[in-house]
Design a protein around this motif. Sequence first.
Motif: not given
Length: 324
Positions: A237-238, A240-246
């Motif tokens: 999840p970290t 994802l948070h650092e790379t997914s624009p939304i």
Amino acid sequence: MSNSPPRFLRALGALPLAATLLTAPAVACAQGNVQRSAAPRLMRASDVDTVPLRDAGTRIAYGRDSLQFGELRLPPEATNSNRAPIAIVIHGGCWYSPYASVRNSAPLADALAQSGVATWNVEYRRYDNPGGGWTGTFRDVADGADYVRTLAKLYPIDTMRIVLTGHSAGGHLALWLASRPALDSASPLFGGTPLGARGVVSVGGIADLREFYGRERNTCGNPAVESLLGGTPDSVPTRLHETSPIERLPLGVPTVHIAGDRDFIAPVAVREAYVTAARSRGDSARAVTIVGDGHFEAMTPYTAAGRAVIDAIRALLDLPPIVR
């Protein structure tokens, strides 16, 4: 190689937009049957790769790996006293090397340079390349973007007028680049000195990695997101948070999301969901949908979608519209 586009591209460029739409059913009165004309074939990545180029660009390394390079193209009128604005261009291909390379984004980069915008068309390691994936793919596009500072010391480039643009997975990376200044210093992706950008033009871009994870097998045909991140969205999840624009909204710069209504990799509903989320967080964002086009038409400057991409980039750079 001829400087004119292939016949089917010339035809697309010459026809009004209405002529490229799906045709209405035709009634064959004599037989009493209703016949529907076939929808025009959507362009493929291989079609874009065959679009002739006026300028092959100057290949310049920004790192030591053989895939850490970019192609620089300058407008003919660029001089030290008339520095050109620049678009950093990132190709797509599901973050997977067999699918696309800088050749796929070269037609857009070439057309932009002919229109007065310098282009830095960046190659990078994909998740199947040694050193790619997490974190190499992200570090490469970041280092490639930062290298514009070095280019500006050698070429007539205006680093105060930069736009980020990318197609598909490259659209994801362009949006991510815009979010870099807000990365936490503890992130393994933190580093470098990001240049300010006027905005992002995402061309059929993937702006929500979690949403795309549910469709990746039907679009990329492989485990694209988990291969890029080194795990599924729920397991990392970290990352994802650092790379997914939304997940990184607000980006703090305007974004334009362009694709056709027949783009099933970046569907209209998904692009509009991102725009809604971005606006709710205070960003300026808009979606542009070209009726009848698919995923690759927008990377071809002779199509209506391709012209819309060039117009959007020029608008973010405060350049006047092109008279066609």
